[in-house]
Design a protein around this motif. Structure first.
Motif, short mmCIF file in Angstrom:
data_model
loop_
_atom_site.label_atom_id
_atom_site.label_comp_id
_atom_site.label_asym_id
_atom_site.label_seq_id
_atom_site.Cartn_x
_atom_site.Cartn_y
_atom_site.Cartn_z
N THR A 368 -10.78 22.18 18.95
CA THR A 368 -11.50 21.34 17.99
C THR A 368 -12.01 20.10 18.71
OG1 THR A 368 -10.11 22.06 16.17
CG2 THR A 368 -11.33 20.03 15.84
N ASP A 369 -13.29 19.84 18.55
CA ASP A 369 -13.91 18.63 19.11
C ASP A 369 -14.61 17.87 18.01
OD1 ASP A 369 -13.52 18.35 21.95
OD2 ASP A 369 -14.53 20.30 22.12
N THR A 370 -14.65 16.56 18.15
CA THR A 370 -15.43 15.80 17.18
C THR A 370 -16.46 14.94 17.91
OG1 THR A 370 -13.83 13.99 17.20
CG2 THR A 370 -13.58 15.64 15.47
N TYR A 371 -17.53 14.71 17.18
CA TYR A 371 -18.61 13.89 17.72
C TYR A 371 -19.17 13.07 16.58
CZ TYR A 371 -22.88 12.55 20.15
OH TYR A 371 -23.88 11.82 20.73
N GLU A 372 -19.48 11.80 16.82
CA GLU A 372 -19.85 10.93 15.71
C GLU A 372 -21.31 10.48 15.80
OE1 GLU A 372 -17.20 7.68 15.17
OE2 GLU A 372 -18.25 6.90 13.42
N TYR A 373 -22.01 10.62 14.68
CA TYR A 373 -23.38 10.09 14.53
C TYR A 373 -23.34 8.93 13.54
CZ TYR A 373 -24.69 14.86 16.06
OH TYR A 373 -24.82 16.05 16.72
N VAL A 374 -24.46 8.30 13.38
CA VAL A 374 -24.61 7.40 12.24
C VAL A 374 -25.78 7.92 11.40
CG1 VAL A 374 -23.66 5.34 13.34
CG2 VAL A 374 -26.12 5.83 13.55
N TYR A 375 -25.71 7.63 10.09
CA TYR A 375 -26.81 8.08 9.24
C TYR A 375 -27.31 6.92 8.40
CZ TYR A 375 -23.47 8.21 5.34
OH TYR A 375 -22.55 7.87 4.38
N SER A 376 -28.52 7.07 7.91
CA SER A 376 -29.08 6.03 7.04
C SER A 376 -29.97 6.70 6.00
CB SER A 376 -29.87 5.01 7.85
OG SER A 376 -30.93 5.65 8.55
N ASN A 377 -30.15 5.97 4.92
CA ASN A 377 -31.04 6.45 3.85
C ASN A 377 -32.43 5.92 4.14
OD1 ASN A 377 -32.38 7.03 1.54
ND2 ASN A 377 -30.93 6.03 0.15
N ASP A 378 -33.30 6.85 4.40
CA ASP A 378 -34.66 6.47 4.76
C ASP A 378 -35.59 6.74 3.57
OD1 ASP A 378 -36.84 5.75 6.18
OD2 ASP A 378 -36.99 7.62 7.31
N GLY A 379 -35.23 6.16 2.43
CA GLY A 379 -36.05 6.39 1.23
C GLY A 379 -35.86 7.80 0.73
N VAL A 382 -33.10 11.47 5.01
CA VAL A 382 -31.87 11.00 5.66
C VAL A 382 -32.12 11.01 7.16
CG1 VAL A 382 -29.45 11.55 6.14
CG2 VAL A 382 -30.37 11.87 3.84
N THR A 383 -31.82 9.89 7.77
CA THR A 383 -32.01 9.82 9.22
C THR A 383 -30.65 9.85 9.90
OG1 THR A 383 -34.03 8.54 8.99
CG2 THR A 383 -32.90 8.43 11.12
N ILE A 384 -30.51 10.81 10.82
CA ILE A 384 -29.26 10.92 11.58
C ILE A 384 -29.56 10.48 13.01
CG2 ILE A 384 -27.47 12.50 12.40
CD1 ILE A 384 -28.11 14.28 9.96
N SER A 385 -28.76 9.52 13.48
CA SER A 385 -29.04 8.94 14.80
C SER A 385 -27.79 9.02 15.66
CB SER A 385 -29.42 7.46 14.67
OG SER A 385 -30.33 7.27 13.61
N ALA A 386 -28.02 8.74 16.94
CA ALA A 386 -26.90 8.73 17.88
C ALA A 386 -26.02 7.53 17.60
CB ALA A 386 -27.42 8.69 19.31
N PHE A 419 -29.31 17.69 16.03
CA PHE A 419 -28.97 17.26 14.66
C PHE A 419 -29.44 15.85 14.36
CE2 PHE A 419 -25.58 20.45 15.68
CZ PHE A 419 -25.98 21.41 14.76
N MET A 420 -30.13 15.27 15.31
CA MET A 420 -30.64 13.90 15.10
C MET A 420 -32.09 13.96 14.63
SD MET A 420 -29.23 11.93 18.43
CE MET A 420 -27.62 12.25 19.12
N GLY A 421 -32.47 12.98 13.86
CA GLY A 421 -33.85 12.89 13.38
C GLY A 421 -33.89 12.57 11.91
N GLY A 436 -25.49 24.95 -1.15
CA GLY A 436 -26.42 24.97 -0.02
C GLY A 436 -27.54 23.96 -0.12
N ILE A 437 -27.71 23.17 0.94
CA ILE A 437 -28.87 22.28 1.05
C ILE A 437 -29.50 22.51 2.42
CG2 ILE A 437 -27.99 20.50 -0.51
CD1 ILE A 437 -27.14 18.89 1.93
N ARG A 438 -30.81 22.34 2.47
CA ARG A 438 -31.50 22.49 3.75
C ARG A 438 -31.90 21.11 4.25
NH1 ARG A 438 -35.29 25.98 2.52
NH2 ARG A 438 -34.37 27.80 3.52
N LEU A 439 -31.49 20.76 5.48
CA LEU A 439 -31.94 19.52 6.10
C LEU A 439 -33.16 19.88 6.94
CD1 LEU A 439 -28.76 19.14 5.57
CD2 LEU A 439 -29.01 17.16 7.05
N LYS A 440 -34.32 19.48 6.42
CA LYS A 440 -35.57 19.97 6.99
C LYS A 440 -36.22 18.89 7.84
CE LYS A 440 -39.83 22.16 5.46
NZ LYS A 440 -40.65 22.43 4.29
N ASN A 441 -36.49 19.23 9.11
CA ASN A 441 -37.11 18.30 10.04
C ASN A 441 -38.53 18.76 10.35
OD1 ASN A 441 -37.58 17.24 13.05
ND2 ASN A 441 -36.03 15.96 12.05
N ASP A 442 -39.36 17.81 10.74
CA ASP A 442 -40.72 18.20 11.13
C ASP A 442 -40.70 19.21 12.27
OD1 ASP A 442 -41.71 16.57 9.21
OD2 ASP A 442 -42.12 14.87 10.55
#
Lengths: 452, 322
Positions: A368-379, A382-386, A419-421, A436-442
């Motif tokens: 098991t490994d973990t990795y942490e992002y930060v997220y924000s509400n972009d109107g 959802v923006t996921i960043s490093a 997973f960022m963007g 189920g939700i789809r996180l849709k990126n350009d």
């Protein structure tokens, strides 16, 4: 002068007295006859449905500052017989049950439908001691009615409106289709309940649009909305409004929510399955915003599992190359990525947990490994960043360490960066984000699906 | 001036009297057929109560709840149909038939009995946590609550909740018709506790000369509780009650009741209860021609030999005519 006054007085009296005492009747029959006829008509109406009626019942009405089962809605099936008995059916402790008792239509304040002998299923909600504990009961129980004023029969809708005599709740009765089985009807309700509510948490916000206005509703799974004005502080308070699930959607009892008139209307699930639209007004509907639903789940530290099979080819290739590198460059005979799980950390951190396995000497070792992002509400995204320490965090992962080669490590990095963007959130199953939700990126390669 | 006024009056009367309004001879009330429908779901019970109560005593045994005839201060529910069958046969067996036997005819209950007997499923829950098991109103109506709790296999509960309530409420009906002696009012004056009687234990109340805590609430309840308890309690139970009355008691804050070494309340509980019983006995004999001891013996004999299934069969074996 006085004589003139007297003469005038007599003349006036004579004029009035000469009027015929006969007054045309407004109604053809007396009040008692009309009441009796109405009683008989309603009795015949109730008996006339071969498969009985559905009663959508609310014990008590009115917005409440706290949640209470007294304000929720309950469904009963009822078959009225000419012999004066009624069979009442409903689920009791998860089992469908029926019981017979006596009914009548009486002349009271108006024509009144009364269930005047006790029925364990129906009178549970009007019993002052619903759990049949003679001592220690609060003397109110659910406080519901067992007598109802018969108000109106809307023939086009096949709907009989009955009003609780004591509590004033508005309850609807519909004839049950002749070919509908009683347990089958409740199965339908259960299915709709599941469609609408099983994929929600209490903190999942729903958007309630009332023409130009907007309210936010929480606590849907409890069958009692906790309502706020849009953008109000939702940490505490709110007003509670009970509703019941119908085969087509839901019905909120109250005709006014936070000073917005909504009428006693049913909200019907649309074909797309993403809106509950008021039958009386297409501009009044309840829906769910994917971003709000996703972010509220992260605030509540809910875990979402990525649908690995639905990953883009690019992401699948990343994973495949990592695995190939581990197997070829280390002593491990096999490696698999089993699960990728995203969860909020309660603030704005998004934790990715990678569950994977390494096989050595025929023995499978879970990792098991973990990795942490930060997220924000972009109107509306959802923006996921490093994370600020993204590189350090990545290098601490066994997943990264075991991918010994540069190519392997690059693929780990590519996978984590995929997973960022900025992502649109699409609901895949209407009101059930859990399903189920789809996180849709350009960049289509970055798009992915999460489920709970 | 007076002549003018008389003229006006006379003329007006003349004109008004000349109007002729014909009344419609047809009743405004629709015809109601009182014949029981043999196909009715409740035909058996309806037949029984019509035969045993309405036809004989002109009494309505009202088991289908009408909330307008119940105490609207309570949240109440109807009685279960099957339990109403039990209550109907018990009411006849332990109440109506007893008075008929004791007075020698049906005339006593025809004259003095209540006109309406109401069955209510729930108990009346009071804000203090106590429950109201029955109500007597205006000498005309007796309402029995908690019919949904009836358990024919539990004799002590039957006695306490239903049989005692029947005699309690009927005693109210009697004293609402002919009041009880003024002498009774003086015996426990100063010891009644209309508010907070629930805080007294039965033992404490007995030590003060009452049959139980409810009897200590007010004198009219005291009066009917003496009668009702004496009727339904077996000699052993009555003796136990009197034994409590002879001692001193104290109740702790947690509800635990302790017997005191000495009775400190200054009331001879046994003598007080016996004095009240004597007044009740005399009142029933002189005002109503009823021998309380014979009545008690009749009730207890019936209770001892009661077969509830056999009694219920009086209803359940009724066959609808073809």
């Amino acid at each position: 002068m006085k004589t003139k006054i007297y003469i005038s007085f007599i003349a006036v009296i004579a004029a009035f007295a000469s009027c015929s005492p006969r007054v045309d009747n407004i109604f053809e029959n007396s009040a008692i006859e009309r009441l009796d006829r109405a009683t008989q008509t309603n009795r015949e109406l109730l008996i006339s449905k071969p498969n009985g009626w559905v009663l959508q019942y609310f014990p008590q009405t009115g917005a409440s500052s706290s949640d209470s089962a007294k304000h929720m809605g309950y469904t009963f099936l009822m078959d009225f017989s000419e012999d004066g008995s009624v069979i009442v059916g409903a689920p009791v402790d998860g089992m469908f049950k029926t019981e017979s008792s006596i009914w009548d239509v009486i002349s009271d304040n108006s024509t009144v439908l009364t269930f005047n002998t006790f029925n364990h299923i129906f009178h549970y909600f009007s019993n002052p001691d619903p759990d049949l504990g003679l001592w220690g009961a609060d003397g109110e129980g659910f406080g519901g009615d067992y007598e109802f004023l018969i108000l109106d029969y809307a023939t086009t809708k096949g709907r009989l409106t009955v009003k609780g005599k004591k509590r004033g709740t508005y309850n609807y009765m519909y004839a049950l289709a002749a070919d509908e089985s009683w347990p089958g009807y409740f199965n339908k309700l259960h299915k709709m309940d599941s469609t609408l509510l099983s994929g929600l948490d209490n903190n999942t916000p729903l958007d309630f649009y009332i023409n130009e206005d907007r309210l936010t509703l929480f606590n849907a799974p409890t069958h009692e909305f906790r309502a706020f004005r849009h953008l109000d502080d939702t940490l505490g308070g709110g007003m509670y409004y009970g509703f019941l699930v119908t085969p087509r959607g839901i019905r909120i009892h109250d005709d006014e929510i936070l000073e917005h008139q909504i009428g006693h209307t049913e909200f019907v699930l649309n074909e797309a399955g993403d809106k509950l639209v008021a039958e009386s007004n297409p501009n009044m509907y309840i829906t769910m915003d994917g971003v709000d639903a996703f972010l509220s789940s992260l605030s509540a530290k809910r875990a979402w599992k990525a649908d690995i099979d639905a990953f883009s080819d690019t992401r699948k290739t990343n994973i495949q190359k990592i695995i190939e590198g581990i197997v070829s460059d280390t002593r491990y005979s096999a490696a698999t990525v089993d699960e990728l799980i995203f969860a909020g950390n309660g603030s704005n951190g998004l934790i990715l947990t990678i569950k994977w396995s390494l096989t050595q000497n025929g023995k499978v070792n879970p990792m098991t490994d973990t990795y942490e992002y930060v997220y924000s509400n972009d109107g509306n995204k959802v923006t996921i960043s490093a994370h600020a320490q993204a590189t350090t965090k990545m290098k601490n992962m066994d997943f990264y360490k075991k991918a010994k080669t540069t190519e392997g490590k690059n693929n780990v990095q590519a996978l984590l960066e995929s997973f960022m963007g900025s992502f649109d959130i699409e609901m895949l199953h209407g009101f059930a984000p859990k399903k189920g939700i789809r996180l849709k990126n350009d960049d289509a390669a970055k798009t992915f699906i999460l489920k709970q | 001036m007076k002549k003018v006024l008389f003229s006006i009056l006379a003329l007006t009367a003349l004109i008004m009297s000349s109007c002729k309004e014909e009344l419609n001879s047809k009743s405004i009330f629709p015809y109601v057929d009182e014949t029981l429908d043999p196909s009715s779901y409740s035909y058996q019970l309806d037949s029984f109560v019509k035969r045993e109560f309405l036809n004989v005593y002109n009494v309505e045994f009202r088991y289908r709840m009408q909330d307008i005839s119940s105490d609207m201060n309570f949240n109440l529910v109807p009685a279960e149909y099957d339990n109403c069958i039990t209550m109907a046969v018990l009411t006849k067996y332990l109440w109506w038939d007893v008075y008929k036997a004791q007075t020698g005819s049906e005339e006593f209950l025809k004259t003095y009995g209540p006109r309406i007997l109401c069955m209510i499923g729930a108990a009346g829950h009071n804000a203090t946590g106590s429950v109201t098991l029955g109500v007597a109103q205006g000498g005309l109506k007796v309402t029995l609550h908690a019919v949904n709790y009836i358990d024919p296999s539990n004799v002590s509960t039957l006695n306490e909740y239903y049989f005692k309530t029947m005699h309690h409420e009927f005693s109210h009906i009697l004293h609402q018709t002919k009041t009880y002696p003024a002498e009774f009012r003086t015996i426990s004056a100063g010891y009644y506790k209309p508010n907070g009687w629930e805080e007294r234990s039965d033992q404490e109340a007995r030590s003060l000369g009452f049959t139980g805590n409810y009897g200590s609430s007010q004198e009219r309840e005291d009066f009917v509780e003496i009668i009702a308890n004496y009727i339904v309690k077996t000699p052993d139970e009555w003796q136990t009650m009197m034994s409590d009355a002879s001692k001193g008691w104290k109740q702790d804050d947690d509800g635990t009741i302790h017997q005191l070494k000495q009775d400190e309340d200054g009331v001879d509980g046994v003598a007080t209860i016996e004095q009240k019983l004597t007044i009740c006995r005399t009142w029933l004999r002189e005002e109503w021609g009823i021998d309380l001891d014979a009545l008690r013996e009749e009730v207890q004999e019936r209770q001892a030999h009661m077969n509830i299934d056999s009694l219920r069969n009086q209803v359940l074996m009724i066959e609808a005519p073809n």
